[in-house]
Design an enzyme around this catalytic site. Structure first.
Site, mmCIF file in Angstrom:
data_model
loop_
_atom_site.group_PDB
_atom_site.id
_atom_site.type_symbol
_atom_site.label_atom_id
_atom_site.label_comp_id
_atom_site.label_asym_id
_atom_site.label_seq_id
_atom_site.Cartn_x
_atom_site.Cartn_y
_atom_site.Cartn_z
ATOM 1 N N LYS A 65 0.836 -1.205 0.000
ATOM 2 C CA LYS A 65 0.000 0.000 0.000
ATOM 3 C C LYS A 65 0.870 1.255 0.000
ATOM 4 C CE LYS A 65 -4.010 -1.614 2.645
ATOM 5 N NZ LYS A 65 -4.765 -1.339 3.873
ATOM 6 N N ASP A 90 4.418 -1.380 12.286
ATOM 7 C CA ASP A 90 3.069 -1.821 12.638
ATOM 8 C C ASP A 90 2.834 -1.388 14.075
ATOM 9 O OD1 ASP A 90 0.699 -2.977 13.267
ATOM 10 O OD2 ASP A 90 1.235 -5.002 12.606
ATOM 11 N N ASN A 117 0.116 10.319 12.966
ATOM 12 C CA ASN A 117 -1.192 10.353 12.307
ATOM 13 C C ASN A 117 -1.902 9.001 12.290
ATOM 14 O OD1 ASN A 117 -3.250 11.083 10.123
ATOM 15 N ND2 ASN A 117 -1.975 9.568 9.067
ATOM 16 N N TYR A 203 -11.831 4.014 21.754
ATOM 17 C CA TYR A 203 -11.341 4.963 20.751
ATOM 18 C C TYR A 203 -11.196 6.354 21.385
ATOM 19 C CZ TYR A 203 -11.019 7.856 16.558
ATOM 20 O OH TYR A 203 -10.596 8.754 15.616
ATOM 21 N N LYS A 207 -7.750 8.608 22.077
ATOM 22 C CA LYS A 207 -7.528 9.950 21.522
ATOM 23 C C LYS A 207 -7.283 10.970 22.637
ATOM 24 C CE LYS A 207 -7.480 8.892 17.289
ATOM 25 N NZ LYS A 207 -6.191 8.990 16.608
ATOM 26 N N THR A 238 -12.890 8.994 5.118
ATOM 27 C CA THR A 238 -11.741 8.099 4.925
ATOM 28 C C THR A 238 -12.151 6.688 5.332
ATOM 29 O OG1 THR A 238 -10.878 8.305 7.157
ATOM 30 C CG2 THR A 238 -10.154 9.971 5.580
#
Ligand code: NAP
Length: 330
Positions: A65, A90, A117, A203, A207, A238
């Site tokens: 990728k 990874d 990111n 999640y 963050k 995305t």
């Protein structure tokens, strides 16, 4: 309307971007790392920085990728004095972090900007990294912590000769931290020790960890001239939400924007003149598409402060926990 909604709505509908590629100064001579640059907003970040002349390292987990993305960018950007290269990492496997830094160190002596990111937004409940960390926290916060620690000496080298405020670490948060998915008082070490069962909570907590780590790092590296700042890139179309249930994706699609806008937020945090050493130390938080959050959560701001300064000290404790838990791979 609840306080959380008041804080979130301006981040979901920030209007048109005012800081775009046209505002990015020449980056020739800079060495920049973007994790997860093969897709989503990271792809645009790599492309713009390469176009502006930077030497960009795309740290990605998939060689095919990354190489595909690099070929596409180099086909579209036909002239650049910079370069764009792939290094394997990874973030869900701690054993890949140090080799990634070693691969970088074999080619470079300094690092001007690190964009932390890469991240995931959803995973089946109970998912874990290779070493058994809760998958979202491990990928989005614990591994980026280790990566940043291992890259610190390269940032320090860059800061010795770079103009003031130009060497930076940019961390990635999300509008979800405004919500009750992050309980009152914020992320604590107990959440790290006993992860939540729900994907959204994990999640949101991962963050929040990014804000904590940005602030803690800012205090530690201000003396070296390194800026550390956190940003919410914005809600973007995305692949990050692909693993989420269809009805959540449907609901979120109403508020989603082109991925390049998320690159603009990162670039404002990473290269604009609006961001200084003091901003990171004050725990300031960048929101779409490059501006300061005007009403950050008070309990999270309190978490950034030590107990001696009237805060709860959670950020410092989370930092110490990450330090202890990642030492073995440092
Ligand atoms: N999109 C939004 O609405 C939104 C909102 C708030 C915050 N964010 C944050 O913005 C960042 C970028 O997300 P995006 O929207 O651009 O998502 P994306 O299109 O899914 O891109 C995420 C990138 O992270 C990489 N990645 C995921 N897990 C990884 C791992 N274990 N090791 C190395 N790389 C890994 C992905 O690699 P693969 O291509 O191999 O999967 C991809 O390159 C993330 O941190 C995300 O949480 C996004």
């Amino acid at each position: 309307m609840s306080a959380a909604l008041w804080r979130t709505i301006p981040q979901l509908f920030p209007g048109k971007p005012t800081f775009t590629e046209a505002d990015i100064p020449e980056q020739h001579g800079k060495v920049i790392i973007v994790t997860g640059g093969n897709a989503g907003l990271g792809y645009h970040l790599c492309k713009i920085l390469y176009e502006r002349g930077a030497k960009v390292y795309m740290l990605s987990r998939s060689q095919s990728k990354a190489e595909e993305a690099i070929t596409k960018i180099k086909t579209e950007v036909t002239k650049s004095p910079g370069d764009l290269k792939y290094i394997h990492i990874d973030l869900a496997d701690m054993t890949t972090i140090k080799p990634a830094v070693q691969a970088f160190a074999a080619q470079e002596t300094k690092l001007d900007i690190l964009f932390n990111n890469a991240g995931i937004g959803a995973a089946p409940d109970g998912s874990k990294t290779k070493q058994g960390f809760e998958l979202l926290m491990g990928t989005n916060a614990i591994a980026p912590f280790l990566l940043t620690q291992l890259l610190l000496s390269y940032l320090q080298t860059a800061a010795k000769t770079a103009p003031k405020n130009c060497v930076r670490v940019v961390w990635t948060a999300s509008p979800i931290i405004e919500d009750s998915y992050v309980p009152a008082g914020g992320l604590t070490v107990s959440h790290l020790e006993s992860p939540h069962l729900s994907n959204f909570n994990n999640y949101a907590l991962s963050k929040t960890a990014n804000w904590y780590l940005a602030s803690e790092l800012a205090h530690r590296v201000q003396k070296d001239g390194i800026v550390s700042v956190v940003q919410n890139p914005g809600n973007l179309k995305t692949a990050v939400w692909d693993p989420a249930p269809w009805w959540i994706r449907k609901l979120m699609s109403i508020t989603m924007h082109p991925p390049i806008y998320g690159a603009y937020t990162n670039l404002w945090a990473g290269v604009s003149e609006n961001v200084t050493l003091e901003d990171g130390v004050q725990g300031k938080y960048v929101v779409p598409w490059g501006q300061w959050h005007s009403t950050p959560r008070k309990d999270l701001l309190d978490a950034l402060k030590g107990e001696g300064e009237g805060g709860t000290g959670h950020a410092g404790k989370v930092w110490a926990w990450c330090e202890e838990k990642t030492r073995v791979w440092a």
